[in-house]
Each structure stands twice: as C-alpha cells, then as structure tokens.
Design a protein around this motif. Structure first.
Motif, short mmCIF file in Angstrom:
data_model
loop_
_atom_site.label_atom_id
_atom_site.label_comp_id
_atom_site.label_asym_id
_atom_site.label_seq_id
_atom_site.Cartn_x
_atom_site.Cartn_y
_atom_site.Cartn_z
N ARG A 192 20.39 -37.47 32.67
CA ARG A 192 20.77 -37.11 34.04
C ARG A 192 21.65 -35.87 34.07
NH1 ARG A 192 25.08 -38.42 36.98
NH2 ARG A 192 24.92 -38.16 39.25
N ALA A 193 22.45 -35.65 33.05
CA ALA A 193 23.32 -34.47 33.02
C ALA A 193 22.48 -33.19 33.00
CB ALA A 193 24.23 -34.52 31.80
N LYS A 194 21.39 -33.18 32.24
CA LYS A 194 20.51 -32.00 32.22
C LYS A 194 19.83 -31.80 33.57
CE LYS A 194 19.58 -31.61 27.29
NZ LYS A 194 18.55 -31.61 26.21
N SER A 195 19.45 -32.89 34.21
CA SER A 195 18.85 -32.77 35.54
C SER A 195 19.86 -32.24 36.54
CB SER A 195 18.30 -34.13 35.99
OG SER A 195 17.16 -34.48 35.22
N MET A 196 21.12 -32.64 36.41
CA MET A 196 22.16 -32.12 37.30
C MET A 196 22.34 -30.62 37.06
SD MET A 196 24.22 -32.77 39.77
CE MET A 196 24.28 -34.58 39.76
N VAL A 200 21.96 -27.80 39.95
CA VAL A 200 23.05 -26.86 40.25
C VAL A 200 22.55 -25.42 40.11
CG1 VAL A 200 25.25 -25.98 39.39
CG2 VAL A 200 24.93 -28.44 39.72
N ARG A 201 21.84 -25.13 39.05
CA ARG A 201 21.34 -23.76 38.87
C ARG A 201 20.35 -23.38 39.96
NH1 ARG A 201 21.01 -19.35 35.68
NH2 ARG A 201 19.02 -18.25 35.83
N ARG A 202 19.46 -24.30 40.31
CA ARG A 202 18.48 -24.01 41.37
C ARG A 202 19.19 -23.78 42.71
NH1 ARG A 202 14.97 -22.21 42.36
NH2 ARG A 202 13.43 -23.60 43.28
N TYR A 203 20.21 -24.57 42.98
CA TYR A 203 20.98 -24.35 44.21
C TYR A 203 21.57 -22.94 44.21
CZ TYR A 203 24.84 -24.33 47.50
OH TYR A 203 25.70 -23.97 48.51
N LEU A 204 22.17 -22.54 43.12
CA LEU A 204 22.79 -21.21 43.06
C LEU A 204 21.74 -20.11 43.20
CD1 LEU A 204 25.47 -21.71 40.26
CD2 LEU A 204 25.86 -21.56 42.74
N GLU A 205 20.55 -20.32 42.65
CA GLU A 205 19.50 -19.31 42.79
C GLU A 205 19.13 -19.10 44.26
OE1 GLU A 205 17.23 -20.20 38.52
OE2 GLU A 205 16.29 -20.79 40.40
N VAL A 226 29.19 -31.99 39.31
CA VAL A 226 28.92 -30.57 39.53
C VAL A 226 29.73 -29.72 38.56
CG1 VAL A 226 29.06 -28.67 41.18
CG2 VAL A 226 28.30 -30.93 41.94
N ARG A 227 31.01 -30.04 38.42
CA ARG A 227 31.87 -29.27 37.51
C ARG A 227 31.37 -29.38 36.07
NH1 ARG A 227 35.58 -31.78 40.99
NH2 ARG A 227 36.59 -30.30 42.42
N ASP A 228 30.97 -30.57 35.67
CA ASP A 228 30.44 -30.74 34.31
C ASP A 228 29.18 -29.91 34.12
OD1 ASP A 228 32.49 -32.50 33.74
OD2 ASP A 228 31.26 -34.32 33.96
N ALA A 229 28.32 -29.88 35.14
CA ALA A 229 27.08 -29.11 35.04
C ALA A 229 27.39 -27.62 34.92
CB ALA A 229 26.20 -29.38 36.25
N LEU A 230 28.32 -27.13 35.71
CA LEU A 230 28.68 -25.71 35.65
C LEU A 230 29.26 -25.36 34.28
CD1 LEU A 230 30.28 -25.39 39.19
CD2 LEU A 230 28.24 -24.17 38.40
N GLU A 231 30.06 -26.25 33.73
CA GLU A 231 30.63 -26.01 32.41
C GLU A 231 29.53 -25.98 31.35
OE1 GLU A 231 33.56 -25.10 29.73
OE2 GLU A 231 33.80 -25.30 31.92
N ALA A 232 28.59 -26.93 31.43
CA ALA A 232 27.52 -27.00 30.45
C ALA A 232 26.56 -25.81 30.55
CB ALA A 232 26.74 -28.31 30.62
N LEU A 233 26.42 -25.24 31.72
CA LEU A 233 25.52 -24.10 31.90
C LEU A 233 26.05 -22.85 31.22
CD1 LEU A 233 24.42 -24.70 35.60
CD2 LEU A 233 22.90 -24.62 33.61
N GLY A 234 27.32 -22.81 30.94
CA GLY A 234 27.90 -21.71 30.18
C GLY A 234 27.61 -20.35 30.78
N ASP A 235 27.00 -19.46 29.98
CA ASP A 235 26.73 -18.10 30.43
C ASP A 235 25.59 -18.02 31.43
OD1 ASP A 235 28.75 -17.21 28.80
OD2 ASP A 235 27.43 -16.63 27.14
N SER A 236 24.96 -19.15 31.73
CA SER A 236 23.90 -19.16 32.74
C SER A 236 24.45 -19.06 34.15
CB SER A 236 23.05 -20.43 32.62
OG SER A 236 22.37 -20.46 31.38
N VAL A 237 25.77 -19.18 34.26
CA VAL A 237 26.43 -18.97 35.55
C VAL A 237 27.60 -18.02 35.35
CG1 VAL A 237 25.77 -21.22 36.50
CG2 VAL A 237 27.94 -20.98 35.30
N VAL A 238 27.98 -17.34 36.42
CA VAL A 238 29.13 -16.45 36.37
C VAL A 238 30.14 -16.90 37.40
CG1 VAL A 238 27.84 -14.47 35.51
CG2 VAL A 238 28.01 -14.84 37.98
#
Length: 377
Positions: A192-196, A200-205, A226-238
């Motif tokens: 579920r964490a990967k799906s989150m 999150v990334r699709r929302y930002l797109e 949401v915060r965990d997802a943003l942290e896990a996305l690393g350089d995929s988000v700014v």
C-alpha cells in the motif's frame, strides 16, 4: 524557489488543460488531468469538452466501454473517472479510507458481519460480477448466499471492493440506476505504501505544486501517509515555497507558467476537479464566492472561469446558457463566454440540452451583479 499565488493558479490551469484545449484522445486526456469527479454522469464529458480540442463525447463513451477509463468510488469516497492504468494503485492507496467509511458504518455493522467476513466475500463477489450486475441482482445473490435479505452488505461492498460502474446506456454512458462489475485490472502491488506514492506523484503531476494538506484533502487520506510517500519519493519530488512561505511539493518536470499567461473563459461542470483539489480553495475560487459555489450539502455548482478564477455560475435553460456573474464582467469576457456557450449548447444538444436541471433550486438565492442568457446559433 518561491512561487506567487498567480503562478500556482496558472500551474493548475496549465496542467488541467485549461489554458488551451489540446488534441488528445479521451483516455490520454483523463490521464493528463488525473481524475474527473463523476458523481453526476455528465460531468466528466463536460470537463473534457472544456479541455480537449474537438472533443467528441463518443470517444469517452468508447473509453468507458473498453474500460480504458473506469468510473468507481475512489478519491474523497466519491465517484471519479480515472484512466484504467491508475485504478489499481489508486484503489489500493484508498483502501484504508474506503474500508473505514463503509465497514465501520453502522449500516454495515448492524448486519452482524465483521470486516473479515467482508474480506472473505470479495473473491466470491468478484467472480459473480464478471459482467454488469444491478444492485437488485447483487442483493439477490447475497440473499441466497446468507439465506436472508440484507441490502446493506452490498452497499458496503460495492464502495470499498474492486468494483467499477458498468456502462448502462443513457446520454452519458451511466444512468440513475447503476450497474457494477469487477474491475478488469485486479493486479495490486500488495504494498500500500508504493500505491500511496503512485497516488501522490500522480496528484502532483496534475495539480501541483501543492501542500500535504492539499493532497490529503483531495484524496481524503491520512496526512502521515502522504508525508511518508513524499519522503519515499525522494528526488522524484521537489520542495518549493508557496506565497506565504509554506512548504509545497511538485514533480521536477512540472509546468509552472508565468502568472500573466492569458487564461481563456471556460464553463466548468459541476464538481470540476480544480474546485476541490486544494485545501485553500482560493487558488481558483475567490474567498467571497466560495459559499456561493460550494453549497452546504456538498453540491459544487457549474462555474464560469474568467482570467483563471471563478467569477460566477452557469446553467442550461430554454434558449441558451444562463450566466450569473458575481461581479461586473468586461465586454471582452462576455464575448468569450458567448462563444463558449454557443459551443456548449451544440455539444449538449444531442445528449441532454438542460443538463443539471434538477439542481436549479440553488439559483433562487444567488446574489449576482449581472445575469445574461447567452443564446446558441
């Protein structure tokens, strides 16, 4: 990097295809805008008409029929149309919310079944719903399964289980009496964490740059997730700074136009996604108009956009499109709305000329600066 309110407004409009219509097929357009609220069957069609050059509603009919685009209970526990490729991750990311909303509701708990009982039923119901099934058919199957009628079980299952609406005809592919079927795409990552992270990334797109509160509210998911997802996305988000210095997030390749890029007039459908995408509605809806547009029962009226912001509402009436402007509009704005109204009247003519008619009660109490009926050809 610090962004202005004007830049955030134009980023939303640009990513949501509202700075200029583009030539896309229906599934590609839905992918670009991420999700279209579909509580009212006409809304995804009018949303795409606003965004796609030469949009033919038959294209979306076919996308629904082919399951390239699916309609299901997802974000904010409401009906949304999403590209089929997004559905498994969106549904898995939303499970905590969907399960809590239905299996903890006393309409379900009063049945005497447990959450484990519901989970056990899912594979059986998926097999049963290999084709479109009406509510009556599903309730009859469950009555036979349990030996007694209990429509509240199906009420819960159809909202949290992997079921999508089956096209059933009518002017907008779906009517007042829905049918349901198991989603053709049943694959889940099991994580579920990967799906989150996907959600999150699709929302930002489609809606970024945005805050944790924006993402949480748009999907109705938990802030820590949401915060965990943003942290896990690393350089995929700014990370960026909003107009007040608040931290906001985006994808590195996200479009951020200049704040003075022209924004053409638009006639948005009820519940258009940009009206509900942010905790701070003022990105698109001026604060003084929020209660006029978003009603106390949750209805979100069809709005007009002028220079990228809500300036009034519209409705289809005999002879044209009635526009109620909340402030005085320029002649140029009225000319632009006239052109949009003529095109919308032609678009609706063969399907539902007086779309949203049952919501007309809201107009009796609206304050206005100008009201005009913009007639078609």
């Amino acid at each position: 990097m610090s962004l202005t309110a004007g830049q955030l407004n134009r980023a939303t409009l640009g990513r949501q295809l509202l700075l200029g219509r583009e030539a896309l097929d229906a599934a590609a357009a839905v992918h670009r805008v991420v999700a279209l609220q579909a509580q009212e069957p006409a809304s995804p069609y009018i949303a795409l008409w606003n965004r796609v050059a030469g949009f033919d509603p038959v294209d979306l009919d076919q996308a629904f029929a082919d399951h390239a685009v699916v309609k299901a209970s997802l974000l904010r526990i409401t009906l949304h149309a999403v590209e089929a490729g997004d559905y498994p991750a969106f549904h898995e990311a939303m499970q905590r919310t969907l399960r809590a909303a239905r299996l903890n509701d006393r309409r379900f708990t009063s049945t005497g079944l447990t959450s484990d009982d519901a989970d056990t039923l899912i594979p059986e119901l998926v097999a049963f719903a290999d084709e479109g099934r009406t509510n009556a058919a599903a309730e009859a199957w469950l009555e036979q399964r349990f030996g007694a009628p209990n429509p509240r079980v199906w009420w819960a299952m159809r909202h949290y289980g992997p079921f999508v609406h089956a096209p059933a005809g009518g002017p907008w592919s779906f009517g007042a009496r829905p049918s349901y079927m198991a989603a053709r795409e049943q694959r889940r990552s099991g994580d579920r964490a990967k799906s989150m992270q996907w959600l999150v990334r699709r929302y930002l797109e489609g809606f970024g740059p945005a805050s944790v509160q924006d993402i949480r509210g748009f999907a109705m998911v938990y802030g820590p997730d949401v915060r965990d997802a943003l942290e896990a996305l690393g350089d995929s988000v700014v990370r960026l700074a909003g107009p007040t210095g608040r931290e906001i997030y985006d994808v590195p390749e996200g479009l951020i136009p200049d704040e003075d890029v022209p924004a053409p007039p638009r006639l948005l459908p009820m519940w258009d996604s940009i009206l509900l995408a942010y905790a701070d509605r003022s990105r698109v809806i001026p604060a003084e108009y929020r209660k006029l547009v978003i009603r106390s029962n949750g209805d979100v009226l069809p709005t007009i956009l002028i220079d990228g912001a809500v300036a009034g509402v519209w409705r289809a009436v005999a002879g044209g499109i009635e526009v109620t402007a909340f402030h005085r509009l320029s002649d140029e704005a009225w000319h632009g709305l006239e052109a949009e109204a003529r095109a919308l009247i032609a678009f609706l003519a063969d399907r539902e000329p007086t779309v949203y008619r049952r919501y007309g009660r809201w107009w009796s109490a609206l304050s206005s600066a100008e009201v005009r009926v913009l007639a078609g050809p």
